[in-house]
Scaffold this active site. Structure first.
Site, PDB file in Angstrom:
ATOM      1  N   THR A  17      50.440  39.036  42.495  1.00  0.00           N
ATOM      2  CA  THR A  17      50.284  39.520  40.975  1.00  0.00           C
ATOM      3  C   THR A  17      49.095  40.327  40.834  1.00  0.00           C
ATOM      4  O   THR A  17      48.129  39.823  41.270  1.00  0.00           O
ATOM      5  CB  THR A  17      51.041  38.340  40.346  1.00  0.00           C
ATOM      6  OG1 THR A  17      49.956  37.741  40.016  1.00  0.00           O
ATOM      7  CG2 THR A  17      51.994  37.806  40.483  1.00  0.00           C
ATOM      8  N   GLY A  18      49.165  41.192  39.845  1.00  0.00           N
ATOM      9  CA  GLY A  18      48.084  41.986  39.709  1.00  0.00           C
ATOM     10  C   GLY A  18      47.474  42.931  40.865  1.00  0.00           C
ATOM     11  O   GLY A  18      46.418  42.642  41.186  1.00  0.00           O
ATOM     12  N   GLY A  19      48.531  43.222  41.662  1.00  0.00           N
ATOM     13  CA  GLY A  19      48.285  43.863  43.079  1.00  0.00           C
ATOM     14  C   GLY A  19      47.833  45.123  42.994  1.00  0.00           C
ATOM     15  O   GLY A  19      47.663  45.765  44.033  1.00  0.00           O
ATOM     16  N   SER A  21      45.300  46.880  41.861  1.00  0.00           N
ATOM     17  CA  SER A  21      44.034  47.171  41.972  1.00  0.00           C
ATOM     18  C   SER A  21      42.890  46.078  42.182  1.00  0.00           C
ATOM     19  O   SER A  21      43.420  45.031  42.007  1.00  0.00           O
ATOM     20  CB  SER A  21      43.565  48.073  40.425  1.00  0.00           C
ATOM     21  OG  SER A  21      43.467  47.260  39.414  1.00  0.00           O
ATOM     22  N   GLY A  22      41.876  46.338  42.162  1.00  0.00           N
ATOM     23  CA  GLY A  22      40.656  45.359  42.273  1.00  0.00           C
ATOM     24  C   GLY A  22      40.813  44.175  43.184  1.00  0.00           C
ATOM     25  O   GLY A  22      41.190  44.574  44.473  1.00  0.00           O
ATOM     26  N   ILE A  23      40.590  42.939  42.865  1.00  0.00           N
ATOM     27  CA  ILE A  23      40.822  41.687  43.703  1.00  0.00           C
ATOM     28  C   ILE A  23      42.172  41.677  44.336  1.00  0.00           C
ATOM     29  O   ILE A  23      42.207  41.320  45.357  1.00  0.00           O
ATOM     30  CB  ILE A  23      40.389  40.631  43.020  1.00  0.00           C
ATOM     31  CG1 ILE A  23      38.860  40.667  42.538  1.00  0.00           C
ATOM     32  CG2 ILE A  23      40.879  39.312  43.821  1.00  0.00           C
ATOM     33  CD1 ILE A  23      38.305  39.622  41.763  1.00  0.00           C
ATOM     34  N   GLY A  24      43.391  41.910  43.570  1.00  0.00           N
ATOM     35  CA  GLY A  24      44.587  41.685  43.956  1.00  0.00           C
ATOM     36  C   GLY A  24      45.052  42.682  45.134  1.00  0.00           C
ATOM     37  O   GLY A  24      45.637  42.281  46.053  1.00  0.00           O
ATOM     38  N   SER A 142      38.046  31.862  37.218  1.00  0.00           N
ATOM     39  CA  SER A 142      36.831  32.940  36.728  1.00  0.00           C
ATOM     40  C   SER A 142      35.652  31.939  36.686  1.00  0.00           C
ATOM     41  O   SER A 142      35.812  30.613  36.153  1.00  0.00           O
ATOM     42  CB  SER A 142      36.678  33.675  35.736  1.00  0.00           C
ATOM     43  OG  SER A 142      35.510  33.964  35.154  1.00  0.00           O
ATOM     44  N   TYR A 155      39.137  34.398  26.708  1.00  0.00           N
ATOM     45  CA  TYR A 155      39.151  34.554  28.313  1.00  0.00           C
ATOM     46  C   TYR A 155      38.667  33.232  29.085  1.00  0.00           C
ATOM     47  O   TYR A 155      39.316  32.801  30.064  1.00  0.00           O
ATOM     48  CB  TYR A 155      38.252  36.037  28.588  1.00  0.00           C
ATOM     49  CG  TYR A 155      38.195  36.220  30.014  1.00  0.00           C
ATOM     50  CD1 TYR A 155      39.480  36.807  30.705  1.00  0.00           C
ATOM     51  CD2 TYR A 155      36.995  35.782  30.900  1.00  0.00           C
ATOM     52  CE1 TYR A 155      39.383  36.995  31.975  1.00  0.00           C
ATOM     53  CE2 TYR A 155      37.287  36.157  32.356  1.00  0.00           C
ATOM     54  CZ  TYR A 155      38.277  36.640  32.643  1.00  0.00           C
ATOM     55  OH  TYR A 155      38.328  36.895  34.213  1.00  0.00           O
TER      56      TYR A 155
END
Length: 255
Positions: A17-19, A21-24, A142, A155
């Site tokens: 999930t969150g795939g 951009s970035g880390i995903g 995090s 957050y």
């Protein structure tokens, strides 16, 4: 590319999930390089399609918002139809904007907890019927889960919550030999700072440079460096590791 002999995830089915951009995205690409078939999801259709094109092969993209349970149902319906089961879940989707306590709104709080806490909870819950025994679940927390970070209290609290999910789920899923771990990135070059923090390009650059001075390694992490840790937790290389929080933070929260 993995040049160390056998692929670590050959034939595995992975959901990220969150795939988009970035880390995903970096992790989904590594999963495929290590032999997995990956299903990525994210809210933004254009970015998600671009991510799938970047990964090129063995990837399926399903648009969806993890805070909407019907979107999760649709995601897992696609996974079930296409692959029949899941071996690896990287519950990575997250949201975070700067909001000092005095001015934070209810909308800010709700969005943070809907995506990071509720979204993670139901991403994992709804994956379970498809999960193969002996699988691996990795959640993105995090380093803020142990730090006092001004302006990021909602957050940070949401990331402490998912760190605790990992502890409970480790116990709940141990009879199925499903390992549950979290990875805690430090500051990572994903573009998220500029996009979500409401800073101009110059402000974001300056903030990043100042923040780097607090990191023992003197720099921000790269998404690929977080992805390498996730591959480790997804693979049999970490077969006796469950319930942990693996910080990948250049030492930021460790010293």
């Amino acid at each position: 590319m993995n040049n160390h002999g056998a692929q670590k995830l050959a034939g595995k089915i992975a959901v990220v999930t969150g795939g988009s951009s970035g880390i995903g995205l970096a992790t989904a690409k590594r999963f495929v390089e290590e032999g997995a078939h990956v299903v990525i999801t994210g809210r933004r259709e254009k970015e998600l399609k671009e991510a799938a094109a970047f990964i090129k092969t063995n990837v399926t993209a399903v648009v969806g918002d993890v805070s909407r349970l019907e979107d999760l149902d649709r995601l897992y319906a696609v996974v079930k139809e296409k692959h029949g089961h899941i071996d690896i879940l990287f519950a990575n989707a997250g949201a975070g904007t700067v909001a000092p306590l005095e001015v934070a709104t209810e909308a800010h709080f709700d969005q943070t907890f809907d995506v990071n806490v509720k979204g993670t909870f139901f991403t994992v819950q709804k994956a379970l019927p498809l999960f193969k025994d002996g699988g691996s679940i990795i959640v993105t927390s995090s380093v803020t889960n142990v730090l006092g970070t001004p302006g990021f209290s909602a957050y940070a609290a949401s990331k402490a919550a998912v760190r605790n999910f990992v502890r409970a789920w480790t116990m709940e899923l141990k009879d199925r030999q499903i390992r549950v771990n979290c990875v805690s990135p430090g500051p990572t070059e994903t573009g998220a700072l500029q996009k979500t923090a409401g800073l101009t390009a110059d402000q974001a650059k300056q903030a990043a440079a100042e923040y780097a001075l607090q990191i023992p390694m003197g720099r921000w992490g790269k998404p690929e460096e977080i992805a390498a840790a996730v591959v480790f937790l997804a693979s049999d290389e970490s077969s006796f590791i469950t319930g942990i929080d693996l910080p990948v933070d250049g030492g930021l929260a460790q010293v």
